[in-house]
Design an enzyme around this catalytic site. Structure first.
Site, PDB file in Angstrom:
ATOM      1  CG  HIS A   1      -0.344   8.998   3.726  1.00  9.20           C
ATOM      2  ND1 HIS A   1      -0.494   7.646   3.940  1.00  9.20           N
ATOM      3  CD2 HIS A   1       0.098   9.510   4.886  1.00  9.20           C
ATOM      4  CE1 HIS A   1      -0.129   7.354   5.179  1.00  9.20           C
ATOM      5  NE2 HIS A   1       0.236   8.463   5.775  1.00  9.20           N
TER       6      HIS A   1
ATOM      7  CE1 TYR B   1       1.415   2.658  13.683  1.00  3.14           C
ATOM      8  CE2 TYR B   1      -0.577   3.806  12.980  1.00  3.14           C
ATOM      9  CZ  TYR B   1       0.641   3.222  12.693  1.00  3.14           C
ATOM     10  OH  TYR B   1       1.074   3.182  11.390  1.00  3.14           O
TER      11      TYR B   1
ATOM     12  NE  ARG C   1      -2.970   2.472   3.087  1.00  5.12           N
ATOM     13  CZ  ARG C   1      -2.553   3.142   4.155  1.00  5.12           C
ATOM     14  NH1 ARG C   1      -1.756   2.593   5.023  1.00  5.12           N
ATOM     15  NH2 ARG C   1      -2.957   4.367   4.360  1.00  5.12           N
TER      16      ARG C   1
ATOM     17  CG  ASN D   1      -4.172   3.349   9.317  1.00  4.11           C
ATOM     18  OD1 ASN D   1      -4.382   2.373   8.599  1.00  4.11           O
ATOM     19  ND2 ASN D   1      -3.736   4.498   8.833  1.00  4.11           N
TER      20      ASN D   1
ATOM     21  CD  GLU E   1      -3.696   7.661  10.334  1.00  6.45           C
ATOM     22  OE1 GLU E   1      -3.109   8.712  10.638  1.00  6.45           O
ATOM     23  OE2 GLU E   1      -3.387   6.555  10.808  1.00  6.45           O
TER      24      GLU E   1
ATOM     25  CD  GLU F   1      -0.677   3.852   8.372  1.00  5.99           C
ATOM     26  OE1 GLU F   1      -0.357   4.312   9.492  1.00  5.99           O
ATOM     27  OE2 GLU F   1      -0.850   4.560   7.364  1.00  5.99           O
TER      28      GLU F   1
HETATM   29  C1  FCB Z   1      -0.059   7.039  10.935  1.00  3.70           C
HETATM   30  C2  FCB Z   1       0.252   7.603   9.559  1.00  3.70           C
HETATM   31  C3  FCB Z   1       1.571   7.136   8.991  1.00  3.70           C
HETATM   32  C4  FCB Z   1       2.643   7.044  10.040  1.00  3.70           C
HETATM   33  C5  FCB Z   1       2.156   6.262  11.231  1.00  3.70           C
HETATM   34  C6  FCB Z   1       3.193   6.057  12.308  1.00  3.70           C
HETATM   35  O1  FCB Z   1      -0.893   7.895  11.619  1.00  3.70           O
HETATM   36  O2  FCB Z   1      -0.758   7.256   8.662  1.00  3.70           O
HETATM   37  O3  FCB Z   1       1.922   7.986   7.943  1.00  3.70           O
HETATM   38  O4  FCB Z   1       3.058   8.306  10.390  1.00  3.70           O
HETATM   39  O5  FCB Z   1       1.043   6.882  11.788  1.00  3.70           O
END
Ligand code: FCB
Length: 448
Positions: free
Chosen positions: A121, A295, A77, A293, A166, A353
Site C-alpha cells: 500500500h 469513492y 484488511r 475501491n 491501487e 474500500e
Molecule cells: C484510497 C487509498 C486509501 C485512502 C483512501 C481515502 O485511494 O487506497 O489509502 O487514502 O483512498
C-alpha cells in the site's frame, strides 16, 4: 428481516494501511520507505504532517482489534510494511517486523476476524527507490521475493492475500502528477511504473501460489471511477473515453484480458516495445479476486492543456460533495456492473474500500454524530446490494477506514474512520456511523 438482505456468507469488514496507521516509523529495525522521505520533505504534505506516530497502531493493535470486535467486523484488511520485513527492500529479513504481523494475525483470529493481507500500500523501501523504484523492472522481481517471504509467514492462517492496493495511484499520482511519493512529474515514469507494478502482481501471484502452505486466494485492489462526458459533444465524449482508458482500462485490461490500452497514448506507443517484454501480459493476467475501491466518479471535458488525456475534470452543480469528492452513489453500481459485463471476470469481486471524509468532532457528551457518513454508507451499500441482485458476484464490502488516519498528502485533515481518533491523546471513540455499520453487519443488511 432488513428490506435489503445480503447473501448469507457476505463479508463485512474495514480496511487500513500500514503507513497510515502504524507509526513506530523507526522502531524494531524498520527501514525507511518513500513515504518517510516524502513526508519528511517540507512542503510535500499538508501542514508538513507525517506518519511517524500516525495512530500508533503498532503499539495499540490489541485495542484496535477490541474495537473491531465491538463493531462486529467479520474481516479486516490491512497492509504489511515491506520496510519492516526487508528494511532494505531485498536481502536480510528483519524478524521483529515479521513478528509484529504474526501477533496481529493471531490476535485477529483469536477474535474470529478474518485477516485480509495486502502486500503493498505504497510504502516502497527507500533503498529500492534509490535504484529507480517502480520505474526499474528489477523492483518487480524484488516484490515477488518479498511476497514469498510474507507468504511463508501467513499462509498457514491467512486465506486472502492482495498483492497491491491501487497500483494506478502509486504509479500515476506518484510519478506523473507528483502529489504522492516519490513525487515525480513525468508521464514516461508514470507509464513505466504502472507496467512494472502490474508485472510485479503477476510475479508475486506465481511466488505466492508456489509457496503457500494452504489454499489462498490472490487478489489485487483497484481504484475504479466511472467516467462521464461533461456534455454530449463529440470532443467531450472522446475526452471521457481517453480518461477511461487511462484511469480504468489501463489496469482492468491487463489484469482481466491480458491486453493494454497504453498504445492508444503517444508516450505509451513510444514506450511499449521496450517496456513490455514477451510473456509479461500473460503473467499479469492471473487473479482470483478483484478488489474494487470506489469513492466517486469523474466528469470530463476536452482540454488540450492536459498531457496524456487532453481532458479536464469538471464538477457538476447540484450534487452533494464531500471534502474531497462528488458524492455519487450510483457510480458504485455502475462500475461493478461494467466490470462484470465488459470483462466477465472468472474471479470473485469485492468492494475493498468505500467511505467519505467528514469533519467529525466530539460533541458535548463525547459522542461523534457523523450523520453525513451514515447517509453516504446507506446510499452506497444499497447500490452494492442492487449490483448483487443484478448478478454481480460481489462477495464483500470493506469500509475505508477503521480509524481516522494519515490521509497521504492531505495529512490528518480528512477523517475517514468509523472510529474517531483524538490526535493529541490518541484516544479512540466509536462514531455513530460505527454503531450504524455494526447494526448493518449484525442484520446482514439494511432497510432502504
Ligand atoms: C484510497 C487509498 C486509501 C485512502 C483512501 C481515502 O485511494 O487506497 O489509502 O487514502 O483512498
Amino acid at each position: 428481516m432488513p428490506t435489503l438482505t445480503f447473501p448469507k456468507d457476505f463479508v463485512w469488514g474495514a480496511a487500513t494501511s500500514a503507513y497510515q496507521i502504524e507509526g513506530a516509523w523507526n522502531e524494531d529495525g524498520r527501514g525507511m520507505s518513500i513515504w518517510d522521505t516524502f513526508s519528511h520533505t517540507p512542503g510535500k504534505v499538508a501542514n508538513n504532517e507525517n506518519g511517524d506516530v500516525a495512530v500508533d497502531h503498532y503499539h495499540r493493535y490489541k485495542d484496535d482489534i477490541r474495537l473491531m470486535t465491538e463493531l462486529g467486523l467479520k474481516a479486516y484488511r490491512f497492509s504489511t510494511a515491506w520496510t519492516r520485513i526487508l528494511p532494505d527492500g531485498t536481502g536480510k529479513v528483519n524478524k521483529k517486523g515479521l513478528d509484529f504481523y504474526d501477533r496481529l494475525i493471531d490476535e485477529l483470529l483469536k477474535k474470529k476476524i478474518e485477516p485480509y493481507v495486502c502486500l503493498f500500500h505504497w510504502d516502497l523501501p527507500q533503498a529500492l527507490q534509490d535504484k529507480g523504484g517502480w520505474t526499474n523492472r528489477d523492483t518487480a522481481y524484488a516484490f515477488a521475493d518479498y511476497a514469498r517471504i510474507v507468504t511463508g509467514l501467513v499462509s498457514d492462517r491467512v486465506k486472502v492475500v492482495f498483492t497491491h492496493n491501487e497500483p494506478w495511484v502509486a504509479a500515476i499520482v506518484g510519478h506523473f502528477l507528483g502529489e504522492h511519493a516519490p513525487g515525480f512529474k513525468d508521464p514516461v515514469q508514470g507509464i513505466k511504473a504502472l507496467h512494472h507494478l502490474l508485472l510485479s502482481h503477476g510475479l508475486a501471484y506465481e511466488a505466492i501460489r508456489a509457496s503457500a502452505k494452504k489454499p489462498v486466494k490472490i487478489g489485487i485492489t483497484l481504484n475504479l471511477n466511472p467516467v462521464y462526458p461533461a456534455s454530449d459533444s463529440k470532443k467531450d465524449r472522446e475526452a471521457a473515453n481517453r480518461t477511461d482508458a487511462m484511469l480504468n482500462r489501463s489496469v482492468l485490461d491487463p489484469l482481466l484480458k491480458g491486453t493494454t490500452p497504453i498504445q492508444e497514448f503517444a508516450v505509451g506507443k513510444m514506450l511499449s516495445s521496450s517496456l513490455i517484454k514477451d510473456g509479461d501480459m500473460g503473467k499479469i493476467k492471473q487473479l482470483d479476486l478483484l478488489g474494487v475501491n470506489y469513492y466517486s466518479r469523474s466528469v470530463m471535458k476536452y482540454d488540450a492543456k492536459f498531457p496524456l488525456v487532453s481532458a479536464a475534470q469538471t464538477f457538476p452543480e447540484g450534487n452533494e460533495y464531500s471534502g474531497m469528492w462528488e458524492i455519487f452513489p450510483t457510480g458504485i453500481y455502475e462500475i461493478l456492473m461494467r466490470v462484470s459485463k465488459d470483462y466477465k471476470p472468472s474471479c470473485e469481486l469485492m468492494v475493498t474500500e468505500n467511505g467519505i471524509p467528514v469533519p467529525d468532532g466530539l460533541d458535548f457528551d463525547g459522542r461523534v454524530r457523523d450523520e453525513r457518513r451514515i447517509r453516504y454508507l446507506e446510499s452506497h451499500i444499497a447500490q452494492v446490494h442492487r449490483a448483487v441482485q443484478d448478478g454481480v458476484p460481489v462477495k464483500g464490502y470493506f469500509h475505508w477506514s477503521l480509524t481516522d488516519n494519515f490521509e497521504w498528502a492531505l495529512g490528518y485533515g480528512p477523517r475517514f474512520g468509523l472510529v474517531y481518533v483524538d490526535y493529541k491523546t490518541l484516544k479512540r471513540t466509536i462514531k455513530d456511523s460505527g454503531r450504524w455499520f455494526a447494526n448493518v453487519i449484525r442484520r446482514n443488511g439494511l432497510d432502504a
